[in-house]
Design a protein around this motif. Sequence first.
Motif, PDB file in Angstrom:
ATOM      1  N   LEU A  68       2.175  16.088   5.408  1.00 40.36           N
ATOM      2  CA  LEU A  68       1.930  15.052   6.540  1.00 40.36           C
ATOM      3  C   LEU A  68       3.010  15.098   7.491  1.00 40.36           C
ATOM      4  O   LEU A  68       2.716  14.541   8.709  1.00 40.36           O
ATOM      5  N   TYR A  69       4.292  15.293   7.184  1.00 35.14           N
ATOM      6  CA  TYR A  69       5.559  15.291   8.079  1.00 35.14           C
ATOM      7  C   TYR A  69       5.303  16.564   9.032  1.00 35.14           C
ATOM      8  O   TYR A  69       5.249  16.459  10.165  1.00 35.14           O
ATOM      9  N   GLN A  70       4.992  17.632   8.209  1.00 34.76           N
ATOM     10  CA  GLN A  70       4.780  18.879   9.037  1.00 34.76           C
ATOM     11  C   GLN A  70       3.869  18.809   9.968  1.00 34.76           C
ATOM     12  O   GLN A  70       3.772  19.367  10.858  1.00 34.76           O
ATOM     13  N   GLN A  71       2.564  18.152   9.637  1.00 33.69           N
ATOM     14  CA  GLN A  71       1.337  18.249  10.550  1.00 33.69           C
ATOM     15  C   GLN A  71       1.447  17.038  11.642  1.00 33.69           C
ATOM     16  O   GLN A  71       0.623  17.008  12.347  1.00 33.69           O
ATOM     17  N   GLY A  72       2.673  16.298  11.575  1.00 35.83           N
ATOM     18  CA  GLY A  72       2.763  15.412  12.398  1.00 35.83           C
ATOM     19  C   GLY A  72       2.236  14.086  12.403  1.00 35.83           C
ATOM     20  O   GLY A  72       2.132  13.334  13.139  1.00 35.83           O
ATOM     21  N   PHE A  73       1.767  13.655  11.238  1.00 35.52           N
ATOM     22  CA  PHE A  73       1.073  12.313  11.000  1.00 35.52           C
ATOM     23  C   PHE A  73       2.245  11.465  10.755  1.00 35.52           C
ATOM     24  O   PHE A  73       1.881  10.196  11.294  1.00 35.52           O
ATOM     25  N   LEU A  74       3.331  11.946  10.144  1.00 34.47           N
ATOM     26  CA  LEU A  74       4.291  11.053  10.124  1.00 34.47           C
ATOM     27  C   LEU A  74       5.768  11.534  10.436  1.00 34.47           C
ATOM     28  O   LEU A  74       5.848  12.648  10.721  1.00 34.47           O
ATOM     29  N   ASP A  75       6.496  10.170  11.053  1.00 33.52           N
ATOM     30  CA  ASP A  75       8.104  10.773  11.388  1.00 33.52           C
ATOM     31  C   ASP A  75       8.977  10.238  10.344  1.00 33.52           C
ATOM     32  O   ASP A  75       8.501   9.589   9.600  1.00 33.52           O
ATOM     33  N   ASN A  76      10.152  10.418  11.106  1.00 33.84           N
ATOM     34  CA  ASN A  76      11.354  10.209  10.167  1.00 33.84           C
ATOM     35  C   ASN A  76      11.390   8.533   9.679  1.00 33.84           C
ATOM     36  O   ASN A  76      11.901   8.117   8.733  1.00 33.84           O
ATOM     37  N   GLN A  77      10.755   8.050  10.782  1.00 32.95           N
ATOM     38  CA  GLN A  77      10.618   6.586  10.166  1.00 32.95           C
ATOM     39  C   GLN A  77      10.095   6.085   8.998  1.00 32.95           C
ATOM     40  O   GLN A  77      10.440   5.096   8.183  1.00 32.95           O
ATOM     41  N   PHE A  78       8.989   6.996   8.682  1.00 33.32           N
ATOM     42  CA  PHE A  78       8.331   6.654   7.435  1.00 33.32           C
ATOM     43  C   PHE A  78       9.329   6.914   6.140  1.00 33.32           C
ATOM     44  O   PHE A  78       9.360   6.031   5.063  1.00 33.32           O
ATOM     45  N   SER A  79      10.278   7.890   6.298  1.00 36.02           N
ATOM     46  CA  SER A  79      11.109   8.267   5.239  1.00 36.02           C
ATOM     47  C   SER A  79      12.113   7.306   5.365  1.00 36.02           C
ATOM     48  O   SER A  79      12.749   6.786   4.226  1.00 36.02           O
ATOM     49  N   GLU A  80      12.405   6.623   6.349  1.00 35.95           N
ATOM     50  CA  GLU A  80      13.423   5.302   6.292  1.00 35.95           C
ATOM     51  C   GLU A  80      12.657   4.268   5.633  1.00 35.95           C
ATOM     52  O   GLU A  80      13.564   3.431   4.931  1.00 35.95           O
ATOM     53  N   LEU A  81      11.517   4.184   5.767  1.00 32.73           N
ATOM     54  CA  LEU A  81      10.839   2.839   5.038  1.00 32.73           C
ATOM     55  C   LEU A  81      10.871   3.124   3.533  1.00 32.73           C
ATOM     56  O   LEU A  81      10.952   2.321   2.803  1.00 32.73           O
ATOM     57  N   ARG A  82      10.634   4.498   3.206  1.00 34.02           N
ATOM     58  CA  ARG A  82      10.635   4.858   1.761  1.00 34.02           C
ATOM     59  C   ARG A  82      12.148   4.585   1.278  1.00 34.02           C
ATOM     60  O   ARG A  82      11.965   4.098   0.027  1.00 34.02           O
ATOM     61  N   LYS A  83      13.023   4.610   1.908  1.00 30.43           N
ATOM     62  CA  LYS A  83      14.310   4.128   1.530  1.00 30.43           C
ATOM     63  C   LYS A  83      14.475   2.708   1.049  1.00 30.43           C
ATOM     64  O   LYS A  83      15.400   2.493   0.264  1.00 30.43           O
ATOM     65  N   LEU A  84      13.806   2.125   1.621  1.00 28.59           N
ATOM     66  CA  LEU A  84      13.568   0.364   1.177  1.00 28.59           C
ATOM     67  C   LEU A  84      13.052  -0.006  -0.023  1.00 28.59           C
ATOM     68  O   LEU A  84      12.979  -0.970  -0.102  1.00 28.59           O
ATOM     69  N   GLN A  85      12.169   0.928  -0.442  1.00 32.10           N
ATOM     70  CA  GLN A  85      11.354   0.856  -1.633  1.00 32.10           C
ATOM     71  C   GLN A  85      12.199   1.103  -2.975  1.00 32.10           C
ATOM     72  O   GLN A  85      13.145   2.192  -2.736  1.00 32.10           O
ATOM     73  N   ASP A  86      12.242   0.417  -3.943  1.00 30.79           N
ATOM     74  CA  ASP A  86      12.864   0.811  -5.031  1.00 30.79           C
ATOM     75  C   ASP A  86      12.037   0.244  -6.431  1.00 30.79           C
ATOM     76  O   ASP A  86      10.848  -0.338  -6.314  1.00 30.79           O
ATOM     77  N   GLU A  87      12.493   0.260  -7.602  1.00 28.26           N
ATOM     78  CA  GLU A  87      11.742   0.093  -8.816  1.00 28.26           C
ATOM     79  C   GLU A  87      11.443  -1.411  -8.533  1.00 28.26           C
ATOM     80  O   GLU A  87      10.190  -1.768  -9.297  1.00 28.26           O
ATOM     81  N   GLY A  88      11.956  -2.300  -7.989  1.00 28.09           N
ATOM     82  CA  GLY A  88      11.757  -3.830  -7.932  1.00 28.09           C
ATOM     83  C   GLY A  88      10.712  -3.990  -6.892  1.00 28.09           C
ATOM     84  O   GLY A  88       9.997  -5.172  -7.021  1.00 28.09           O
ATOM     85  N   THR A  89      10.544  -3.088  -5.980  1.00 26.26           N
ATOM     86  CA  THR A  89       9.714  -3.439  -4.867  1.00 26.26           C
ATOM     87  C   THR A  89       8.681  -1.971  -4.666  1.00 26.26           C
ATOM     88  O   THR A  89       8.899  -1.300  -3.530  1.00 26.26           O
ATOM     89  N   PRO A  90       7.996  -1.651  -5.612  1.00 24.90           N
ATOM     90  CA  PRO A  90       7.377  -0.375  -5.657  1.00 24.90           C
ATOM     91  C   PRO A  90       6.230  -0.126  -4.670  1.00 24.90           C
ATOM     92  O   PRO A  90       5.811   0.749  -4.387  1.00 24.90           O
ATOM     93  N   ASP A  91       6.157  -1.433  -4.071  1.00 23.79           N
ATOM     94  CA  ASP A  91       4.745  -1.519  -3.338  1.00 23.79           C
ATOM     95  C   ASP A  91       5.206  -1.814  -1.838  1.00 23.79           C
ATOM     96  O   ASP A  91       4.089  -1.978  -0.847  1.00 23.79           O
ATOM     97  N   PHE A  92       6.524  -1.553  -1.633  1.00 21.91           N
ATOM     98  CA  PHE A  92       6.795  -2.228  -0.319  1.00 21.91           C
ATOM     99  C   PHE A  92       6.229  -1.109   0.756  1.00 21.91           C
ATOM    100  O   PHE A  92       5.620  -1.814   2.013  1.00 21.91           O
ATOM    101  N   VAL A  93       6.365   0.255   0.796  1.00 21.36           N
ATOM    102  CA  VAL A  93       5.645   0.968   1.777  1.00 21.36           C
ATOM    103  C   VAL A  93       4.159   0.778   2.010  1.00 21.36           C
ATOM    104  O   VAL A  93       3.618   0.644   3.113  1.00 21.36           O
TER     105      VAL A  93
END
Lengths: 157, 241
Positions: free
Chosen positions: A20-45
Amino acid sequence: MNTTIVAQLQRQFQDYIISLYQQGFLDNQFSELRKLQDEGTPDFVSEVVSLFFDDCAKLINNMSKSLERPENVDFKQVDSGVHQLKGSSSSVGARMVKNVCISFKECCDVQNREGCLRCLQQVDYEYKMLKTKLQDLFKLEQQILQAGGTIPQVDIN
Amino acid sequence: MAARDGGVSCLRRTEMIGIGIGELESPPSDSDQVHVLAVDDSLVDRIVIERLLRITSCKVTAVDSGWRALQFLGLDDDKASVEFDRLKVDLIITDYCMPGMTGYELLKKIKESTSFREVPVVIMSSENVMTRIDRCLEEGAEDFLLKPVKLADVKRLRSYLTRDVKVSADGNKRKLVEDLSNFSSPVTTSPPPLSTSTSMESSESTRPSSPVGFISSSPESSTSPVDSPIRRREMKSLGLD
Protein backbone atom coordinates in the motif's frame (compact mmCIF):
# COMPACT_ATOMS: atom_id res chain seq x y z
CA MET A 1 -1.89 -20.43 19.35
CA ASN A 2 -0.87 -21.92 16.06
CA THR A 3 2.42 -20.20 15.44
CA THR A 4 2.55 -21.17 11.79
CA ILE A 5 -0.81 -19.61 11.07
CA VAL A 6 0.12 -16.50 13.02
CA ALA A 7 3.42 -16.19 11.18
CA GLN A 8 1.64 -16.61 7.86
CA LEU A 9 -0.91 -13.96 8.71
CA GLN A 10 1.75 -11.60 9.98
CA ARG A 11 3.66 -12.06 6.78
CA GLN A 12 0.55 -11.41 4.75
CA PHE A 13 -0.13 -8.28 6.76
CA GLN A 14 3.38 -7.01 6.35
CA ASP A 15 3.42 -7.61 2.61
CA TYR A 16 0.06 -5.98 2.18
CA ILE A 17 0.78 -2.85 4.11
CA ILE A 18 4.13 -2.43 2.40
CA SER A 19 2.43 -2.75 -0.98
CA LEU A 20 0.00 0.00 0.00
CA TYR A 21 2.90 2.32 0.73
CA GLN A 22 4.76 1.29 -2.39
CA GLN A 23 1.76 1.80 -4.63
CA GLY A 24 1.29 5.23 -3.14
CA PHE A 25 -2.02 4.74 -1.41
CA LEU A 26 -0.47 5.62 1.92
CA ASP A 27 2.34 7.85 3.01
CA ASN A 28 4.45 8.26 6.11
CA GLN A 29 1.69 9.94 8.08
CA PHE A 30 -0.21 6.64 8.17
CA SER A 31 2.74 5.04 9.90
CA GLU A 32 2.76 7.98 12.31
CA LEU A 33 -0.85 7.16 13.15
CA ARG A 34 0.04 3.52 13.73
CA LYS A 35 2.57 4.65 16.31
CA LEU A 36 -0.32 6.08 18.31
CA GLN A 37 -2.06 2.74 18.53
CA ASP A 38 -1.32 0.28 21.30
CA GLU A 39 -2.85 -2.70 23.08
CA GLY A 40 -5.06 -0.31 25.02
CA THR A 41 -6.32 1.39 21.87
CA PRO A 42 -6.20 -1.31 19.19
CA ASP A 43 -8.86 0.38 17.07
CA PHE A 44 -7.41 3.86 17.00
CA VAL A 45 -6.30 3.85 13.38
CA SER A 46 -9.41 2.17 12.04
CA GLU A 47 -11.60 4.62 13.97
CA VAL A 48 -9.75 7.65 12.68
CA VAL A 49 -9.80 6.51 9.07
CA SER A 50 -13.45 5.64 9.41
CA LEU A 51 -14.17 9.22 10.44
CA PHE A 52 -12.03 10.38 7.57
CA PHE A 53 -14.04 8.35 5.07
CA ASP A 54 -17.28 9.70 6.50
CA ASP A 55 -15.83 13.17 6.09
CA CYS A 56 -14.95 12.39 2.47
CA ALA A 57 -18.45 11.28 1.65
CA LYS A 58 -19.98 14.36 3.20
CA LEU A 59 -17.58 16.85 1.65
CA ILE A 60 -17.85 15.24 -1.78
CA ASN A 61 -21.61 15.36 -1.57
CA ASN A 62 -21.58 19.06 -0.66
CA MET A 63 -19.11 19.93 -3.37
CA SER A 64 -21.12 18.01 -5.90
CA LYS A 65 -24.12 20.14 -5.06
CA SER A 66 -22.10 23.31 -5.41
CA LEU A 67 -20.84 22.23 -8.81
CA GLU A 68 -24.18 21.04 -10.08
CA ARG A 69 -25.46 24.02 -12.03
CA PRO A 70 -22.93 25.43 -14.51
CA GLU A 71 -24.37 28.93 -14.33
CA ASN A 72 -24.24 29.06 -10.56
CA VAL A 73 -21.16 27.38 -9.12
CA ASP A 74 -20.15 28.31 -5.61
CA PHE A 75 -16.39 28.03 -6.03
CA LYS A 76 -15.81 29.37 -2.56
CA GLN A 77 -17.71 26.48 -1.10
CA VAL A 78 -15.88 24.02 -3.32
CA ASP A 79 -12.55 25.52 -2.35
CA SER A 80 -13.45 25.22 1.30
CA GLY A 81 -14.38 21.58 0.79
CA VAL A 82 -11.16 20.81 -1.03
CA HIS A 83 -9.17 22.53 1.69
CA GLN A 84 -10.81 20.42 4.35
CA LEU A 85 -10.39 17.24 2.35
CA LYS A 86 -6.76 17.97 1.67
CA GLY A 87 -6.17 18.63 5.34
CA SER A 88 -7.76 15.50 6.67
CA SER A 89 -6.32 13.24 3.98
CA SER A 90 -2.92 14.62 4.84
CA SER A 91 -3.51 13.94 8.52
CA VAL A 92 -4.28 10.27 7.99
CA GLY A 93 -1.71 9.58 5.28
CA ALA A 94 -4.19 9.12 2.44
CA ARG A 95 -1.68 10.05 -0.23
CA MET A 96 -3.69 9.59 -3.43
CA VAL A 97 -6.66 11.48 -2.06
CA LYS A 98 -4.40 14.30 -0.97
CA ASN A 99 -2.73 14.48 -4.38
CA VAL A 100 -6.05 14.74 -6.19
CA CYS A 101 -6.95 17.58 -3.84
CA ILE A 102 -3.91 19.48 -5.01
CA SER A 103 -5.11 19.35 -8.62
CA PHE A 104 -8.63 19.99 -7.46
CA LYS A 105 -7.57 23.20 -5.75
CA GLU A 106 -5.88 24.38 -8.94
CA CYS A 107 -9.09 23.86 -10.91
CA CYS A 108 -10.98 25.73 -8.24
CA ASP A 109 -8.57 28.63 -8.28
CA VAL A 110 -9.18 29.23 -11.97
CA GLN A 111 -12.87 28.45 -11.63
CA ASN A 112 -12.68 25.53 -14.02
CA ARG A 113 -15.94 23.72 -13.45
CA GLU A 114 -15.18 20.83 -15.79
CA GLY A 115 -11.83 20.29 -14.17
CA CYS A 116 -13.46 20.41 -10.77
CA LEU A 117 -15.99 17.80 -11.77
CA ARG A 118 -13.23 15.51 -13.00
CA CYS A 119 -11.32 15.95 -9.77
CA LEU A 120 -14.44 15.37 -7.76
CA GLN A 121 -14.98 12.10 -9.53
CA GLN A 122 -11.38 11.11 -9.03
CA VAL A 123 -11.34 11.96 -5.35
CA ASP A 124 -14.50 9.95 -4.90
CA TYR A 125 -12.86 6.98 -6.60
CA GLU A 126 -9.66 7.30 -4.60
CA TYR A 127 -11.21 7.47 -1.18
CA LYS A 128 -13.42 4.49 -1.91
CA MET A 129 -10.48 2.52 -3.23
CA LEU A 130 -8.47 3.31 -0.13
CA LYS A 131 -11.41 2.43 2.07
CA THR A 132 -11.57 -1.05 0.52
CA LYS A 133 -7.84 -1.56 0.85
CA LEU A 134 -7.78 -0.52 4.48
CA GLN A 135 -10.77 -2.67 5.29
CA ASP A 136 -8.76 -5.63 4.04
CA LEU A 137 -5.78 -4.51 6.09
CA PHE A 138 -7.80 -4.19 9.27
CA LYS A 139 -9.36 -7.57 8.63
CA LEU A 140 -5.89 -9.07 8.54
CA GLU A 141 -5.11 -7.33 11.81
CA GLN A 142 -8.19 -8.86 13.39
CA GLN A 143 -7.25 -12.31 12.12
CA ILE A 144 -3.80 -12.01 13.60
CA LEU A 145 -5.17 -10.94 16.97
CA GLN A 146 -7.78 -13.66 16.96
CA ALA A 147 -5.11 -16.23 16.21
CA GLY A 148 -3.32 -14.97 19.30
CA GLY A 149 -0.57 -13.06 17.53
CA THR A 150 0.59 -9.48 17.64
CA ILE A 151 0.46 -6.91 14.86
CA PRO A 152 3.90 -6.48 13.31
CA GLN A 153 5.65 -3.14 13.41
CA VAL A 154 6.42 -2.15 9.86
CA ASP A 155 9.26 0.15 9.01
CA ILE A 156 8.60 1.80 5.70
CA ASN A 157 11.80 3.83 5.53
CA MET B 1 -21.41 8.77 14.76
CA ALA B 2 -19.41 11.56 16.25
CA ALA B 3 -21.08 14.94 16.67
CA ARG B 4 -19.70 17.64 14.48
CA ASP B 5 -20.55 20.64 16.54
CA GLY B 6 -17.63 20.27 18.86
CA GLY B 7 -18.39 21.88 22.14
CA VAL B 8 -15.89 21.28 24.86
CA SER B 9 -14.95 17.87 23.60
CA CYS B 10 -15.46 16.64 20.13
CA LEU B 11 -16.87 13.20 20.60
CA ARG B 12 -19.62 11.59 22.52
CA ARG B 13 -18.46 9.66 25.52
CA THR B 14 -18.86 6.19 24.02
CA GLU B 15 -16.81 7.12 21.02
CA MET B 16 -14.17 8.72 23.17
CA ILE B 17 -13.83 5.61 25.24
CA GLY B 18 -13.83 3.48 22.13
CA ILE B 19 -10.93 5.38 20.72
CA GLY B 20 -9.27 5.47 24.09
CA ILE B 21 -9.45 9.20 24.39
CA GLY B 22 -10.64 8.99 27.94
CA GLU B 23 -12.57 11.15 30.33
CA LEU B 24 -13.97 14.59 29.74
CA GLU B 25 -13.41 15.62 33.32
CA SER B 26 -10.21 15.01 35.18
CA PRO B 27 -10.24 14.14 38.86
CA PRO B 28 -8.63 16.80 41.07
CA SER B 29 -5.57 14.66 41.65
CA ASP B 30 -4.61 15.22 38.03
CA SER B 31 -3.99 18.89 38.64
CA ASP B 32 -0.30 18.23 38.20
CA GLN B 33 -0.83 17.06 34.66
CA VAL B 34 -0.12 19.40 31.81
CA HIS B 35 -3.42 20.64 30.43
CA VAL B 36 -3.55 21.49 26.75
CA LEU B 37 -6.35 23.25 24.96
CA ALA B 38 -6.45 22.12 21.34
CA VAL B 39 -8.38 24.08 18.74
CA ASP B 40 -9.12 22.73 15.27
CA ASP B 41 -12.20 22.83 13.10
CA SER B 42 -11.37 19.46 11.55
CA LEU B 43 -12.72 16.50 13.48
CA VAL B 44 -10.07 14.15 12.16
CA ASP B 45 -7.31 16.55 13.15
CA ARG B 46 -8.79 17.08 16.60
CA ILE B 47 -8.79 13.37 17.24
CA VAL B 48 -5.24 12.97 16.05
CA ILE B 49 -3.90 15.91 18.04
CA GLU B 50 -5.80 14.79 21.09
CA ARG B 51 -4.27 11.34 20.87
CA LEU B 52 -0.80 12.73 20.23
CA LEU B 53 -1.10 14.88 23.33
CA ARG B 54 -2.50 12.15 25.54
CA ILE B 55 0.27 9.81 24.55
CA THR B 56 2.69 12.43 25.84
CA SER B 57 0.76 12.48 29.11
CA CYS B 58 -1.17 15.66 28.66
CA LYS B 59 -4.71 16.24 29.69
CA VAL B 60 -6.52 17.56 26.64
CA THR B 61 -9.56 19.68 25.96
CA ALA B 62 -10.35 19.83 22.27
CA VAL B 63 -12.68 22.42 20.77
CA ASP B 64 -13.72 23.09 17.23
CA SER B 65 -13.41 26.85 16.94
CA GLY B 66 -11.71 29.96 18.25
CA TRP B 67 -14.99 31.10 19.77
CA ARG B 68 -15.37 27.91 21.73
CA ALA B 69 -11.79 28.24 22.88
CA LEU B 70 -12.50 31.73 24.19
CA GLN B 71 -15.67 30.46 25.81
CA PHE B 72 -13.74 27.71 27.49
CA LEU B 73 -11.14 30.18 28.74
CA GLY B 74 -13.83 32.53 29.92
CA LEU B 75 -12.64 35.21 27.54
CA ASP B 76 -15.82 35.60 25.60
CA ASP B 77 -17.52 38.91 26.25
CA ASP B 78 -20.71 37.75 27.88
CA LYS B 79 -19.36 36.04 30.93
CA ALA B 80 -17.17 37.21 33.75
CA SER B 81 -14.21 34.94 34.24
CA VAL B 82 -14.89 34.42 37.93
CA GLU B 83 -15.77 30.77 37.50
CA PHE B 84 -12.52 30.19 35.66
CA ASP B 85 -10.25 31.30 38.47
CA ARG B 86 -8.93 27.85 38.87
CA LEU B 87 -8.81 26.96 35.22
CA LYS B 88 -5.36 25.71 34.40
CA VAL B 89 -4.28 25.75 30.83
CA ASP B 90 -0.60 25.15 30.23
CA LEU B 91 -0.51 25.22 26.47
CA ILE B 92 -2.86 26.21 23.70
CA ILE B 93 -2.39 24.62 20.32
CA THR B 94 -4.48 25.91 17.48
CA ASP B 95 -4.96 25.45 13.78
CA TYR B 96 -4.31 28.55 11.73
CA CYS B 97 -6.98 28.23 9.03
CA MET B 98 -10.36 28.06 10.64
CA PRO B 99 -13.67 29.53 9.55
CA GLY B 100 -14.89 32.43 11.65
CA MET B 101 -11.90 33.16 13.81
CA THR B 102 -8.48 32.18 12.54
CA GLY B 103 -5.79 30.80 14.79
CA TYR B 104 -3.96 34.09 14.40
CA GLU B 105 -6.96 36.03 15.67
CA LEU B 106 -7.32 33.63 18.55
CA LEU B 107 -3.64 34.06 19.35
CA LYS B 108 -4.08 37.83 19.49
CA LYS B 109 -7.06 37.59 21.80
CA ILE B 110 -5.18 35.28 24.13
CA LYS B 111 -2.15 37.54 24.22
CA GLU B 112 -4.40 40.52 24.92
CA SER B 113 -5.96 38.83 27.93
CA THR B 114 -4.52 39.31 31.38
CA SER B 115 -5.34 35.79 32.54
CA PHE B 116 -3.89 33.83 29.67
CA ARG B 117 -1.24 35.92 27.96
CA GLU B 118 1.50 33.93 29.65
CA VAL B 119 0.21 30.65 28.28
CA PRO B 120 2.29 29.42 25.36
CA VAL B 121 0.35 29.28 22.12
CA VAL B 122 1.41 27.02 19.28
CA ILE B 123 0.04 27.43 15.79
CA MET B 124 -0.48 24.53 13.37
CA SER B 125 -0.84 24.95 9.66
CA SER B 126 -0.82 22.81 6.56
CA GLU B 127 0.88 25.61 4.67
CA ASN B 128 4.50 26.54 5.10
CA VAL B 129 4.13 30.25 4.49
CA MET B 130 6.98 32.34 5.84
CA THR B 131 4.94 35.49 6.26
CA ARG B 132 2.29 33.56 8.15
CA ILE B 133 4.87 32.01 10.45
CA ASP B 134 6.50 35.39 11.07
CA ARG B 135 3.21 37.05 11.85
CA CYS B 136 2.37 34.43 14.40
CA LEU B 137 5.76 34.47 16.06
CA GLU B 138 5.68 38.26 16.18
CA GLU B 139 2.31 38.13 17.85
CA GLY B 140 3.82 35.93 20.52
CA ALA B 141 3.26 32.39 19.35
CA GLU B 142 5.62 29.94 20.93
CA ASP B 143 6.09 27.74 17.92
CA PHE B 144 4.65 26.86 14.58
CA LEU B 145 3.97 23.28 13.57
CA LEU B 146 3.56 22.17 10.01
CA LYS B 147 0.70 19.72 9.51
CA PRO B 148 0.40 16.80 9.48
CA VAL B 149 1.54 16.84 13.08
CA LYS B 150 3.73 13.97 14.18
CA LEU B 151 4.60 12.46 17.51
CA ALA B 152 8.08 14.00 17.39
CA ASP B 153 6.53 17.48 17.05
CA VAL B 154 4.34 17.01 20.08
CA LYS B 155 7.17 15.55 22.13
CA ARG B 156 9.15 18.65 21.37
CA LEU B 157 6.31 20.85 22.59
CA ARG B 158 6.17 18.84 25.75
CA SER B 159 9.73 19.87 26.45
CA TYR B 160 8.67 23.53 26.73
CA LEU B 161 6.68 22.81 29.78
CA THR B 162 7.61 21.76 33.21
CA ARG B 163 5.50 21.33 36.26
CA ASP B 164 8.08 22.23 38.83
CA VAL B 165 6.37 25.43 39.88
CA LYS B 166 2.70 25.93 40.52
CA VAL B 167 1.67 29.51 41.09
CA SER B 168 -1.25 29.42 43.47
CA ALA B 169 -2.40 33.03 43.13
CA ASP B 170 -2.66 32.93 39.40
CA GLY B 171 -3.27 29.36 38.44
CA ASN B 172 -2.87 30.06 34.76
CA LYS B 173 0.83 30.68 34.86
CA ARG B 174 3.35 27.94 34.68
CA LYS B 175 7.04 28.39 34.97
CA LEU B 176 8.61 27.47 31.69
CA VAL B 177 11.91 25.68 31.58
CA GLU B 178 13.70 28.33 29.62
CA ASP B 179 13.12 32.00 30.17
CA LEU B 180 10.72 32.44 27.32
CA SER B 181 9.70 35.98 28.18
CA ASN B 182 12.17 36.98 25.52
CA PHE B 183 9.98 36.28 22.50
CA SER B 184 12.23 37.96 19.99
CA SER B 185 14.24 34.82 19.58
CA PRO B 186 11.71 32.12 20.10
CA VAL B 187 12.81 28.79 21.52
CA THR B 188 16.42 29.02 20.60
CA THR B 189 17.74 28.14 24.02
CA SER B 190 18.86 24.62 24.57
CA PRO B 191 16.51 22.07 26.06
CA PRO B 192 16.59 21.23 29.77
CA PRO B 193 19.25 18.91 31.10
CA LEU B 194 18.29 15.40 30.19
CA SER B 195 18.28 14.09 33.71
CA THR B 196 15.76 16.63 34.96
CA SER B 197 13.30 16.18 32.18
CA THR B 198 13.65 12.46 32.10
CA SER B 199 12.79 12.19 35.75
CA MET B 200 9.77 14.42 35.18
CA GLU B 201 8.70 12.42 32.18
CA SER B 202 9.12 9.01 33.73
CA SER B 203 6.66 9.77 36.47
CA GLU B 204 4.05 10.89 34.02
CA SER B 205 4.59 9.30 30.66
CA THR B 206 3.02 6.20 29.42
CA ARG B 207 5.93 5.97 27.08
CA PRO B 208 9.53 6.94 27.74
CA SER B 209 10.53 10.20 26.21
CA SER B 210 13.01 9.65 23.48
CA PRO B 211 16.32 11.28 24.35
CA VAL B 212 16.89 11.65 20.64
CA GLY B 213 14.05 14.15 20.58
CA PHE B 214 15.91 16.43 22.93
CA ILE B 215 19.25 16.06 21.28
CA SER B 216 17.91 16.71 17.83
CA SER B 217 16.27 19.94 18.92
CA SER B 218 19.42 21.36 20.45
CA PRO B 219 21.49 22.35 17.43
CA GLU B 220 19.49 25.53 17.02
CA SER B 221 21.36 27.30 19.74
CA SER B 222 22.27 30.32 17.71
CA THR B 223 20.62 33.60 18.44
CA SER B 224 19.13 33.97 15.01
CA PRO B 225 15.35 33.90 15.09
CA VAL B 226 15.49 32.27 11.70
CA ASP B 227 16.52 29.08 13.41
CA SER B 228 14.37 26.75 15.44
CA PRO B 229 10.74 26.65 14.29
CA ILE B 230 11.37 28.25 10.93
CA ARG B 231 14.43 26.24 10.10
CA ARG B 232 12.59 23.17 11.28
CA ARG B 233 9.78 23.97 8.87
CA GLU B 234 12.23 24.40 6.01
CA MET B 235 13.91 21.17 6.83
CA LYS B 236 10.56 19.46 6.89
CA SER B 237 9.61 20.76 3.48
CA LEU B 238 12.83 19.39 2.09
CA GLY B 239 12.00 16.07 3.60
CA LEU B 240 14.97 16.18 5.85
CA ASP B 241 13.16 15.66 9.13
